[in-house]
Structure formats: structure tokens, C-alpha cells
Design an enzyme around this catalytic site. Sequence first.
Site, PDB file in Angstrom:
ATOM      1  N   HIS B  77       0.946  -1.192   0.134  1.00 49.31           N
ATOM      2  CA  HIS B  77       0.199   0.002   0.208  1.00 49.31           C
ATOM      3  C   HIS B  77       0.815   1.473  -0.075  1.00 49.31           C
ATOM      4  CE1 HIS B  77      -3.018   2.700   1.067  1.00 49.31           C
ATOM      5  NE2 HIS B  77      -2.445   3.202   2.120  1.00 49.31           N
ATOM      6  N   ASP B 106       6.936  22.019 -26.101  1.00 47.11           N
ATOM      7  CA  ASP B 106       7.122  20.746 -25.898  1.00 47.11           C
ATOM      8  C   ASP B 106       8.170  20.530 -24.397  1.00 47.11           C
ATOM      9  OD1 ASP B 106       7.058  17.957 -25.121  1.00 47.11           O
ATOM     10  OD2 ASP B 106       6.141  17.626 -27.402  1.00 47.11           O
ATOM     11  N   TRP B 142       7.110   0.058   3.842  1.00 50.00           N
ATOM     12  CA  TRP B 142       7.669   0.657   2.807  1.00 50.00           C
ATOM     13  C   TRP B 142       9.109   1.156   3.235  1.00 50.00           C
ATOM     14  CZ3 TRP B 142       9.235   5.609   1.280  1.00 50.00           C
ATOM     15  CH2 TRP B 142       8.947   6.799   2.535  1.00 50.00           C
ATOM     16  N   SER B 170      13.379   6.577 -13.393  1.00 48.30           N
ATOM     17  CA  SER B 170      12.426   7.076 -13.846  1.00 48.30           C
ATOM     18  C   SER B 170      12.227   8.617 -13.559  1.00 48.30           C
ATOM     19  CB  SER B 170      11.031   6.339 -13.717  1.00 48.30           C
ATOM     20  OG  SER B 170      10.102   7.258 -13.850  1.00 48.30           O
ATOM     21  N   SER B 171      12.137   8.570 -12.016  1.00 49.56           N
ATOM     22  CA  SER B 171      12.103   9.955 -11.513  1.00 49.56           C
ATOM     23  C   SER B 171      13.162  10.857 -11.677  1.00 49.56           C
ATOM     24  CB  SER B 171      11.972   9.696 -10.023  1.00 49.56           C
ATOM     25  OG  SER B 171      10.876   9.158  -9.588  1.00 49.56           O
ATOM     26  N   HIS B 254      13.113  12.075   3.895  1.00 52.15           N
ATOM     27  CA  HIS B 254      12.289  13.367   4.241  1.00 52.15           C
ATOM     28  C   HIS B 254      12.175  14.168   3.103  1.00 52.15           C
ATOM     29  CE1 HIS B 254      10.069  15.369   6.928  1.00 52.15           C
ATOM     30  NE2 HIS B 254      10.580  16.760   6.482  1.00 52.15           N
ATOM     31  N   GLU B 256      11.854  13.296   0.281  1.00 53.26           N
ATOM     32  CA  GLU B 256      10.700  12.533  -0.555  1.00 53.26           C
ATOM     33  C   GLU B 256       9.458  13.023  -0.159  1.00 53.26           C
ATOM     34  OE1 GLU B 256      10.562  10.635  -3.008  1.00 53.26           O
ATOM     35  OE2 GLU B 256       8.395   9.882  -2.730  1.00 53.26           O
ATOM     36  N   TYR B 258       8.707  16.134   1.114  1.00 50.19           N
ATOM     37  CA  TYR B 258       8.410  17.375   0.171  1.00 50.19           C
ATOM     38  C   TYR B 258       8.329  17.076  -1.045  1.00 50.19           C
ATOM     39  CZ  TYR B 258       8.872  19.110   4.798  1.00 50.19           C
ATOM     40  OH  TYR B 258       8.550  19.210   6.321  1.00 50.19           O
ATOM     41  N   SER B 269      -1.563  27.061  -5.022  1.00 44.09           N
ATOM     42  CA  SER B 269      -1.395  28.493  -5.482  1.00 44.09           C
ATOM     43  C   SER B 269      -1.845  28.922  -6.694  1.00 44.09           C
ATOM     44  CB  SER B 269       0.213  28.678  -4.989  1.00 44.09           C
ATOM     45  OG  SER B 269       0.594  28.354  -3.971  1.00 44.09           O
ATOM     46  N   HIS B 303      14.410  13.024  12.736  1.00 43.20           N
ATOM     47  CA  HIS B 303      13.237  13.208  13.321  1.00 43.20           C
ATOM     48  C   HIS B 303      12.174  11.759  13.280  1.00 43.20           C
ATOM     49  CE1 HIS B 303      11.314  15.781  10.233  1.00 43.20           C
ATOM     50  NE2 HIS B 303      10.602  14.455  10.172  1.00 43.20           N
ATOM     51  N   HIS B 304      12.517  11.342  12.107  1.00 42.41           N
ATOM     52  CA  HIS B 304      11.871   9.921  11.930  1.00 42.41           C
ATOM     53  C   HIS B 304      12.094   8.766  12.889  1.00 42.41           C
ATOM     54  CE1 HIS B 304       9.705  11.220   8.295  1.00 42.41           C
ATOM     55  NE2 HIS B 304      10.772  12.182   8.115  1.00 42.41           N
ATOM     56  N   THR B 329       6.119  27.054   6.441  1.00 46.08           N
ATOM     57  CA  THR B 329       4.666  26.335   5.986  1.00 46.08           C
ATOM     58  C   THR B 329       3.629  27.270   6.545  1.00 46.08           C
ATOM     59  OG1 THR B 329       5.942  24.147   6.698  1.00 46.08           O
ATOM     60  CG2 THR B 329       3.523  24.322   6.250  1.00 46.08           C
ATOM     61  N   LYS B 332       3.062  29.848   4.181  1.00 42.36           N
ATOM     62  CA  LYS B 332       2.217  29.447   3.118  1.00 42.36           C
ATOM     63  C   LYS B 332       0.920  29.560   3.413  1.00 42.36           C
ATOM     64  CE  LYS B 332       5.364  26.806   0.194  1.00 42.36           C
ATOM     65  NZ  LYS B 332       5.024  27.662  -1.007  1.00 42.36           N
ATOM     66  N   ARG B 451       1.048   1.139  14.884  1.00 36.82           N
ATOM     67  CA  ARG B 451       1.056   0.906  13.645  1.00 36.82           C
ATOM     68  C   ARG B 451       1.545  -0.261  13.127  1.00 36.82           C
ATOM     69  NH1 ARG B 451       5.543   4.580  10.536  1.00 36.82           N
ATOM     70  NH2 ARG B 451       4.362   3.925   8.568  1.00 36.82           N
TER      71      ARG B 451
END
Lengths: 397, 526
Positions: B77, B106, B142, B170-171, B254, B256, B258, B269, B303-304, B329, B332, B451
Amino acid sequence: MSVISPKKALLALLWATLLASGSALADLQYNMPVGVTPMSQQIHSLHMIVFWIVTVAGIGVFGVMIYSIINHRKSKGAVAAQFHESTTVEIIWTLIPFAILVAIAVPATKTLLQIEDTSNPDLTVKITGWQWKWEYDYPKQGIRFFSNLSTPQDEIDNKAKKDKHYLREVDNPLVLPVGKKVRFLTTSHDVIHSWWVPDLGIKKDAIPGYINKAWAKIEKPGTYRGQCAELCGKGHAFMPIVVVAKTEKNFEKWVAAQKQKEAAAAAASGKSYSKDELMAMGKKNFVAHCAACHQANGEGIPGTFPPLRQGHSFSASPTMMKDLKDLGFMTDDNKIHMGPIKNHLHIVLHGIEGTAMQAFAQQLNDLEIASIVTYERNAWGNNTGDVIQPSDVKAAR
Amino acid sequence: MTTAATTHAGHHEEHPTGIKRWLFTTNHKDIGTLYLWFSFTMFLIGGAFAMIIRAELFEPGLQFVQPITFNELTTMHGLVMIFGAVMPAFVGLANWQVPLMIGAPDMALPRMNNWSFWILPFAGAMLLSTIFMQGGGPDFGWTAYAPLSTKYGPPSTDFFIFSVHMLGISSIMGAINIIATILNMRAPGMTLMKMPLFVWTWLITAFLLIAVMPVLAGAVTMMLTDRHFGTSFFDAAGGGDPVLYQHVFWFFGHPEVYIMILPAFGIVSQIIPTFARKPLFGYSSMVYATAAIAFLSFIVWAHHMFTVGMPAAGELYFMYATVLIAIPTAVKVFNWTATMWRGSMTFETPMLWAIAFVILFTIGGFTGLMLGVVPADFQYQDTYFVVAHFHYVLVTGAVFAIIGGVYYWLPKWCGHMYNETLAKWHFWLSAISVNVLFFPMHFAGLAGMPRRIADYAPQFQDFNVVSSIGGFAFGASQLLFLFIVIKAIRGGAKATDQVWEGAKGLEWTIPSPAPYHTFATAPEVK
């Protein structure tokens, strides 16, 4: 196409749901527990401070937004102002969050430094995570034991009514004295686990090759429950923690009794037993230590955990198949077969490198291993007739 | 650059049809469409996994799946939603919109564009195929922490590693293409500080991608050599360090996070000023805040992993750095609010999704601040509180912005308006059910539910029942989205060129639907 406004229909539904669930929420725990240690209490108040700050900030920001949504809409004839870019405003709304963050950081730093001060303990307990149980070791007292889930499999499989403490009950709880600074040293035997008891305010990862430190001074006697918090494989949900906090006097009594129990177990390993005795003990021990993977019916799990029932087909990765064949536990047509006793004991004592099969040499005593191996060789129609005595296990160690 | 592109565009008169058109296409619009359909397919597959998870968690006990399968489902998932649904959706939107918004004919590297898309279905199929392999699919989450994924991982882990490599390639190619396009192919007069915010946020995101996808590739490669080639990067018994894996992973992980939210900021926006009929309050501060968030994302990774036993000084540093993110943040969120203030607002579907984004993403931001406070994090870490937090920022954040963006630009893509009543149904069903789904998870986590558990103690049941009901409703609502989009592609009211009354920007100056080739002659931006 449908013309009913979705807003009206859904708001009605939402209210109905809220009203229906309101009564059920009466005695539900929905917030972080205050806990029974100075640290858990400080953590709780820190949590509440930050919670209220963000709540007020949310009400402020969302309030402005909602006011604007209600009043500044075109359907009410609002004409768009064209203002934008204001350095003053931008500086103000950068400084305000900064000030709030400093206000949060100060108490957080204080609490954190206290949490990390594990010096001068009155008692040290070493906690080792295993797939999927906890081992508690009191080095000074010379006590060491494993703590397994005690919920019967039938409750998990919905074949029996679930107990009040379903999945949060163990055979041997961790017993601690109140009013003493207890230091916990956490490590792991296999993968990463995390020892978490909310009421003590402690969550510390148990990592192979690492020894992490934490401490607690429990303020009142009682039973406090938690569980492993780091994904550690298929039994992750099934390795609870139960801490029983006793007064100092009762704790000393427990220490004495526990020592006696361990001495009696050692003495029992010095005797010989009949096959029936070993089978009866073996069944119990097999269910407690082996059935999580090999299953109570000895049929294992296809592709991962080999069956123990003779003649049962199995296929898995080539290396696992090779291991099983080399050890004599699989026939050439990929059926399980009871191999030599020597190899059987070796597998149980030392595990199989690179697979999930653990080494039980440190976990179980001679009698327990003798009974399990005897059981495995005779249960489920295996009927090899082999009887393994504790002395055989001792010799094989 | 732009003049060269202008003369070149004239040669593309014949297009192949049928499967060949899609297989060999170098057209940014076709490739954008491919990305978006791929993303939606993966969204439904990842969603199906989530439905099984929610069904299993409806009550205590094991009902539908065994714990091993449950772990495979949570792992898949996460992987499918992140690498299959959210990231490709943003690349798809970038493919469609970036050239249209900067007046380019293009993408800068059209053939590479084709390749970066066509790697995806194969990588995705390989990842999904692991479920059917002997020993099951990846079952370590994951995040794939060692040693659960190395010494204890199933054989299919190697396929997981290979597909992560392919997704990464690819990315990176997609990101290079977007940077090259934005930096080289802007229409005359389109200076950097005139670019629409969606273009800006994607430019910054693309740099993040190039910086961190190789880090992930490094992490999984070390995993591979630990598994098969005798190294011990993550094995303490061999002199390695299991915590090293977490440091490397989150140094990717991290930023990732963002990568999945900055383009969402960009979309919102664009939408809010259009429907408030008022320019964005602080354009340049929005650009700087985006850059600040991107910078901070590189220095907060640990922090993870506050519970791994870092020294107090490390924990303090990562706490201070983490809570600092709240400032850009907040800037924004204040900006979006100030843009709406004294506007002349209408609430077509894209605006509804954008407003829901601002409110619900902010809630996710609040819980993020709470999680940054280390002592409290010791209680939150690895509980459903975290699950609630990241689903608020990822589902009601990233996914809501994507859906809002699709409604916003769909009339430009297919030339028809979608059915507004149905779209509002889709919005309200989603916005309510998503809160029924994720809000109770805060409570479950605070009450002590970890979790990634297949079964739980009875005291958590009430929250799980509510979450599951919300989950089924949210899942079903997305089928309505599919129906609305297909219906709009097949027909509907003709869209005008500008589509929305308050819409400003180059993409609204071309006809609807956008012709196969646009801006063959570069427009002049004043």
C-alpha cells in the site's frame, strides 16, 4: 443527472453519525495517558501544551478563512480587492510562529534532558527483544526469564471469546519495585523491536548490536501494559509487555520466589522422564515457542515456514530447500521427513543461519528442548518412537 | 532556444494512431495523459490494498488475512501509493502544464520523456508481481528497515530492490527533463520571478528528486550486497550498523515527503487566486518559503527515528531544526488565507478541493509540529497518531491537491466541462469520509495503538470501526471520480479558452481542448 445538493444530504448524515457515536464515547480512552512516572507526567503536560497552542492557532487561521468564505463571495456581491505583497505583514507573520516555537522548545528541552539522564539507578533490567517475545534479565539479582503472549490462539482465530486483556497479557510479567529509579537497557537478538509502555513514558528501540538506555521511577503499584512498537515481522502484534509494579517488600519476596523457581527448573533438567511425560510437556512447550511459525498442527506456512509433519509437501527458496535436504529433513521428492536426532537437536539449539529458524540454546532449558524434540518426532502421526532425555540435550549443547 | 523549438515544431504533422501513438509518443500532452492514467490505476490498486487492511482491522481477531499477508499489504500500500500514485500524478501534471504555463512547445527532452514514463509500468508490475512469489512479497513496511529486510526479508526482496532502482531512474529522468524545460524553454519575457507557482514548486521539487533518489538507490544497493554479496553494512554482527540504514533511508525519505507536497502547494497557489479573483498575496515570499522548506528538508531526517537512542544533543538539534519547518509552512498558509481575504470568491469544484487542502493539510502540519517535540514523540512514534499525521498531509494534502488540479485543468485537456453537481458530490463524499477515516486514528494512537499491527486489543475497536467505515466510503467515492472524468472526456458543455472567469496565465490563452501542438510560435510575456 442528480440535482440534490450533496451538501445538505451529507451534513444530515454527518450529524446523525455524530449523535449516534456520542454516547459510545463516554468511557473511552482517547488521549495520551498521564502515566505513573514523573517523566510520563511531564510528557503528558508537554503534549497538552502543544495541543492547545495548535488548537488556538487553528481556530485563528480557520476562523479568518471561514469568515472570508462566508463574506467575501461573489454571490454576495463582493468585489475583489487587488492588494498583495506587504513586507510588514510578512515579517509579523514570520515572527509570531517563531516566538511560539521558542516557547515550546524551552520546556521540551528541559524534559528531554531529564529523560536522557539515566545515571545512578537503583536497579537495572536488561531487556532483549526476540521474534516475538521479550527477555528480561536482572543481572544483580541473577534472574532471567522470557515473557510470552499468553492469549490462546483460539481467541485470535475467533474460536473463543476474547479476554478483557486480549493480546495484552503475558505468561511472565516484568516485575519492578515502586519508588526506585529503574534503568532499562534495551537490545535485540534478531530484528529491531521497540519496548513501549505508555504509562511509564518510555519507548525505546531494541536494536541488535546496540544497548539503549531509558529509566523510570514508578509512583504507584499496579499493572501497566504496552506492546512492541517497531514492525518486527509477522508476530509484531503479538509481543505485549506487562509491567507489574510492587512495593519494595513485595518485590523482594518476588525476587526470592523467582530464584527458587529457576533453581527448581534447573534440578528438573537433571532427571529422566517417560515418553508420555515428555509428550505432555512437549505439546505445551511446542505451542508456546514453535507454533507461531510451524503451526499447532505441524503444517507450517507454505513457502516460508516448513511443516514438521512427515510426508507433508513443501517448497520454498532453493537455499532453504537445500538446507532441509542437507540436514536430512526432506526427501528428494520434496516431502518432509524426520532426519537424524543429532541434526534435529542441532537445529533447535543453534537455529539455521540466514533463515527465520532461531537458536533456542539460550532461550530454553534442557528439559524444555528434550520435550519439544520428543514431541515433534512423535506427534501428528510422525511416530518415530524416539525419546530424547534432558541429558541428551545437555550432551548436544 | 525558443526560436529553435519554434521552427522544429512544424514537422510533427502526422501522428501514429492506436497503441503506437502511446508507445512511441514524445508529445508532452500524451505523456502527461499516460502518467495520469498510470497514477490513477495505481491509486485504485493501492486503495484496494487499503480496503483489505481496513476490513481486517474492523474488529479484533484475525478475519480475512494472516499477519504475514497483512504486512505485505501495508508494505505494498505504501510503496504503490508513494511511487505509483502520488509521484507519477505530479509528473503527469507537470508534463501537461509546465510547457503550457511557460509557453514552450514541448518538454526539452521529449524522447527521454517517453522513456521515463515507459519504465514505470514495468517497474510497477515487477513490484506488484512479488505478491505472487514464493515466500510472499516484501513484508517489512515501505521503509524496509534492516535487518528485517536484509537477513530476514523474503526472497522477493531482490525484486523490490530492482523495481525501486527502476522507479528511481524514471524519477531522475523526469526531474532532469523538467529542470531543462523550465530553465531553457520559457517564452520571451517569462523571467523566473514571473513563473506561475506551480512551475516554481516543480523546479524546486525536481532538484530535490535529483538529490535524493540516488541516496535511496544507494540504500537499497547496500541492502542487496548485504543480502547476497557478504557485506555487513547493516549487520552489527559483521561490524555494520542497522541504524545506518535508517539514517540513509530518511536522508532520502524526508526530502521525499516534500517531493510529494511542494507541487501540491503549487497547484493550490494556482487555484485559489483564480477563484478568489485576486492575485496571490505574497508571490515572492511563496517562492522563498518553498525554497526554505526544500532546504530544511535535508537537515531534519532523524526526526523519523527519535527512539533509536541518539545522544541528547542529536535529539535536541533535530527537534529545533524540525519545528523550524513550521515557519515557512505557516507563511504559506497565511498567504493562501490572505489571498482569499476580500476576494470575490466562487466555489467551483477545484476551489473546494483547494480550500479543503489548506484546512486539512494544516491539521496535518499541526500534528507534525507535535511530533517534532521529542519527549512527546516518544509516545507518538510508531503509533496510529503518526498514521493519522502522514495521511492528513498525503491524502488530504497531496491527493486532494492532485484531484483539485485535475478538475481545474481537465476542461483545458479535453475541451469539455465536467458535471459540476457530480463533482461536488465527489468532493463532499470524499472530504467527509476522509475525516471519518483518518481523524479517529489520532485517538487510537494516543490511546496506545501501534501502527502496522494485524490485530489489536479490544480497547481500540471503536476507533477502528469508525475508521474502516470512513475508509470504505472514501474508497467508493473515488470510483465516482473515474466516472466523472470519463464522462467529461466523452462529452459535456464546451469549455471556453479561459475556462474559469478569474483564470490568468498562458495556459488559458490557447484553445480548449489544447491542440496537439501548442506555442509553435513563442508567446510574448509582458
